[in-house]
Every structure is written in structure tokens, then in C-alpha cells.
Design a protein around this motif. Structure first.
Motif, PDB file in Angstrom:
ATOM      1  N   ILE A 128       0.844  -1.203   0.000  1.00 55.46           N
ATOM      2  CA  ILE A 128       0.000   0.000   0.000  1.00 55.46           C
ATOM      3  C   ILE A 128       0.878   1.251   0.000  1.00 55.46           C
ATOM      4  CG2 ILE A 128      -1.712   1.353   1.292  1.00 55.46           C
ATOM      5  CD1 ILE A 128      -2.821  -1.319   2.373  1.00 55.46           C
ATOM      6  N   ALA A 129       1.918   1.240   0.841  1.00 55.96           N
ATOM      7  CA  ALA A 129       2.824   2.394   0.926  1.00 55.96           C
ATOM      8  C   ALA A 129       3.524   2.642  -0.412  1.00 55.96           C
ATOM      9  CB  ALA A 129       3.851   2.169   2.028  1.00 55.96           C
ATOM     10  N   GLN A 130       3.824   1.583  -1.120  1.00 53.85           N
ATOM     11  CA  GLN A 130       4.491   1.695  -2.417  1.00 53.85           C
ATOM     12  C   GLN A 130       3.547   2.230  -3.493  1.00 53.85           C
ATOM     13  OE1 GLN A 130       5.552  -2.125  -4.021  1.00 53.85           O
ATOM     14  NE2 GLN A 130       6.471  -1.292  -5.864  1.00 53.85           N
ATOM     15  N   GLN A 131       2.289   1.769  -3.476  1.00 46.38           N
ATOM     16  CA  GLN A 131       1.357   2.081  -4.570  1.00 46.38           C
ATOM     17  C   GLN A 131       0.494   3.317  -4.316  1.00 46.38           C
ATOM     18  OE1 GLN A 131      -0.763  -1.715  -4.916  1.00 46.38           O
ATOM     19  NE2 GLN A 131       0.513  -2.275  -6.673  1.00 46.38           N
ATOM     20  N   ALA A 132       0.206   3.623  -3.067  1.00 44.05           N
ATOM     21  CA  ALA A 132      -0.741   4.697  -2.752  1.00 44.05           C
ATOM     22  C   ALA A 132      -0.315   6.091  -3.224  1.00 44.05           C
ATOM     23  CB  ALA A 132      -1.036   4.721  -1.251  1.00 44.05           C
ATOM     24  N   PRO A 133       0.976   6.452  -3.169  1.00 44.32           N
ATOM     25  CA  PRO A 133       1.334   7.817  -3.591  1.00 44.32           C
ATOM     26  C   PRO A 133       0.877   8.189  -4.997  1.00 44.32           C
ATOM     27  CG  PRO A 133       3.154   6.836  -2.394  1.00 44.32           C
ATOM     28  CD  PRO A 133       2.145   5.743  -2.607  1.00 44.32           C
ATOM     29  N   SER A 134       0.749   7.227  -5.883  1.00 48.65           N
ATOM     30  CA  SER A 134       0.363   7.541  -7.269  1.00 48.65           C
ATOM     31  C   SER A 134      -1.147   7.694  -7.459  1.00 48.65           C
ATOM     32  CB  SER A 134       0.883   6.458  -8.218  1.00 48.65           C
ATOM     33  OG  SER A 134       0.276   5.214  -7.930  1.00 48.65           O
ATOM     34  N   VAL A 135      -1.943   7.299  -6.452  1.00 48.70           N
ATOM     35  CA  VAL A 135      -3.408   7.368  -6.621  1.00 48.70           C
ATOM     36  C   VAL A 135      -4.103   8.239  -5.571  1.00 48.70           C
ATOM     37  CG1 VAL A 135      -3.548   5.116  -7.754  1.00 48.70           C
ATOM     38  CG2 VAL A 135      -3.843   5.258  -5.273  1.00 48.70           C
ATOM     39  N   LEU A 136      -3.374   8.690  -4.544  1.00 44.19           N
ATOM     40  CA  LEU A 136      -3.978   9.501  -3.490  1.00 44.19           C
ATOM     41  C   LEU A 136      -3.957  10.974  -3.898  1.00 44.19           C
ATOM     42  CD1 LEU A 136      -5.124   8.982  -0.565  1.00 44.19           C
ATOM     43  CD2 LEU A 136      -2.922   9.832   0.279  1.00 44.19           C
ATOM     44  N   THR A 137      -5.077  11.662  -3.714  1.00 46.35           N
ATOM     45  CA  THR A 137      -5.145  13.085  -4.057  1.00 46.35           C
ATOM     46  C   THR A 137      -4.245  13.890  -3.103  1.00 46.35           C
ATOM     47  OG1 THR A 137      -7.068  13.360  -2.608  1.00 46.35           O
ATOM     48  CG2 THR A 137      -7.497  12.889  -4.941  1.00 46.35           C
ATOM     49  N   PRO A 138      -3.869  15.115  -3.474  1.00 44.79           N
ATOM     50  CA  PRO A 138      -2.970  15.918  -2.630  1.00 44.79           C
ATOM     51  C   PRO A 138      -3.454  16.086  -1.191  1.00 44.79           C
ATOM     52  CG  PRO A 138      -3.142  16.905  -4.796  1.00 44.79           C
ATOM     53  CD  PRO A 138      -4.134  15.784  -4.767  1.00 44.79           C
TER      54      PRO A 138
END
Length: 278
Positions: free
Chosen positions: A219-229
Motif C-alpha cells: 500500500i505504501a508503495q502504490q498509494a502515492p500515485s493514486v492519493l489526491t494531494p
């Protein structure tokens, strides 16, 4: 034999094998559709033959570590009744605290939410019902779990979308909120798991590789690319995992605040990633 005497006899045997005595009367009352008053009044009455058979069936299942919720086919979560069986974990009281926290910290404003590893759908459905303005998506790697979650959504008249995905592999976002109660038990901690959990609940939803941290790492690896600012992440964790999970997400989101929060018993239970607005 009187109901009270028969219950006492069975309860003694359940305690001897490490099961909770009250599970017997809980399951029996539920299957009889009795109120507590009905149950108390019946304690001093003779047990009918068919009820003797029902009690024996419940007792045998409990003795072989089948959870009471699987026997009755349902579990109460956040004021809703969810169907549960061997395809999914039984929703836990500590997860109610996670749902309550999300609702407390996020208002009616339209948000896009993803629940990773939805299982029975308890978290996602409860949030969708409480926040009808939100666009809720729920995912799971288990097709069997997704099928049951969809049944629960239909039964509870909740509007949300279900997706088959291993964490975020098949999902695109963007998301304003990501929530997950993933498998987090290390295989080395198997002795901490109750016998009925180990015997009956799906191991895919219980255990994770890399000492229990594998799903958090993904989750930590993938979430930055899909989480809004302004997006937030809410995670349930094992009571020994707070420091490590916080470190994982602080590294993934260096500009965000990462909190470790305790449950009602004073144990580390939730990690929250946000911009520090609360």
C-alpha cells in the motif's frame, strides 16, 4: 432435562477445550430468534427433543472451534447485520473504532473512498450507508469474499462498487480516502491467534508475509500515485506494528503527518496519514 442444566453441562465442556461458554447460549438464542427475556424464561423448562438436537449441533461445532457467528451466519457491525461465513473474517469491535474515526474526521463533502481487502464489506458498506454523498469502491483479492460483500451490499441497500484487485494492482484512482484492515498477523505469531479463528477463518485474510508487513508495504508503495494531494489513509494494524507501519508511510509520504492511534484498550490499533488538519 431443564434447559439451564443442559447448557451448564455443555458450557463446562466448552471451557475445557478453550472456548467461551457464552457462545453456546448466544448462538442458540439467535437461531431460536429469542429475546433475552424469552431465553431466561426457558431456562427452567424442559428442553424439547428438536431443541436438544439444535443445542447438540451448536455445541459440536463450537467444540470444534467454529465461531458462533459462522454458526448463525451473521455478525453485527456498526449497527448493521452482515452475513458472514468461512469466505470472510468476522468483523471485529476494534474495526468499529476505525469506521467511527473516519466518519468523525471526514464530513458529508463528496469524496472518493477505496476500501482495500474489504472481506464481508463491513467497512465499505458501513461508510457508504453513513455517507451517501461519497463514491465508495471496495476491493479484494478473493473472488469469494467479493461475492459475499456484494450480497451484503444488496441486502443493506448500500450503493458502492466492487473490484477484484491485489491491493492497487487493478485500480486507477484517484482517491481522497484509502482505508484498509489488511491481513497483518505474522506467521511467527500463530500462537497468539485463537483456536476458533485459526480453525475456521480464512488464512488469506489473517496472515501476511514479511513478518505481517507485506500488505502495508505494498500500500505504501502504490498509494502515492493514486492519493489526491489532500488525501488521507486509514489503516488498522496489529498492536505491535505501530512504529514500523508509521515509518513505512512517513517514508512514502514525507510531507504528510502520520499518526499512530490507540484503541479503547490502550493498544496501538490505527495508523492515519493526512495533512494535519485534525
Amino acid at each position: 432435562m431443564l434447559l439451564g442444566s443442559l447448557l451448564a453441562q455443555y458450557e463446562e465442556e466448552l471451557i475445557a477445550v478453550g472456548e467461551e461458554a457464552e457462545s453456546l447460549s448466544f448462538a442458540y438464542r439467535a437461531l431460536k430468534n429469542w429475546t433475552f427475556t424469552d431465553f431466561v424464561l426457558a431456562l427452567q423448562k424442559e428442553v424439547e427433543v428438536e431443541d436438544q438436537a439444535l443445542l447438540l449441533s451448536i455445541f459440536e461445532q463450537l467444540k470444534h472451534h467454529v465461531p458462533a457467528q459462522y454458526i448463525i451466519g451473521s455478525a453485527d457491525f456498526f449497527g448493521h447485520i452482515f452475513a458472514v461465513d468461512e469466505r470472510v473474517l468476522i468483523p471485529r469491535p476494534e474495526t468499529v473504532e476505525l469506521v467511527a474515526l473516519i466518519l468523525e474526521e471526514n464530513d458529508e463533502k463528496a469524496l472518493r473512498l477505496l476500501d482495500i481487502g474489504t472481506g464481508s464489506g463491513a467497512i465499505a458498506i458501513s461508510l457508504a450507508l453513513a455517507r451517501p454523498t461519497w463514491q465508495v469502491q471496495a476491493s479484494d483479492v478473493s473472488e469469494e469474499a467479493l461475492a459475499l460483500a456484494q450480497e451484503n451490499a444488496k441486502q443493506l441497500e448500500a450503493v458502492l462498487e466492487f473490484k477484484s484487485s491485489d491491493v492497487l494492482d487493478e485500480l486507477e484512482g484517484p482517491y481522497d480516502l484509502i482505508v484498509s484492515n489488511p491481513p497483518y498477523i505474522s506467521r511467527d505469531d500463530v500462537e497468539e491467534v485463537g483456536a476458533n479463528v485459526l480453525a475456521s477463518e480464512p488464512h488469506l485474510a489473517l496472515f501476511a508475509d514479511r513478518d505481517g508487513y507485506a500488505i502495508y508495504e505494498k500500500i505504501a508503495q502504490q498509494a502515492p500515485s493514486v492519493l489526491t494531494p489532500d488525501g488521507k489513509i486509514y489503516l488498522e494494524i496489529g498492536y505491535k506494528q505501530g512504529a514500523k507501519v508509521k515509518e513505512l508511510f512517513q517514508e512514502a509520504f514525507p510531507d504528510k503527518r502520520v499518526r499512530v492511534l490507540k484503541d479503547q484498550f490502550g493498544q496501538d490499533r490505527m495508523v492515519v496519514v493526512d495533512n494535519g488538519s485534525h
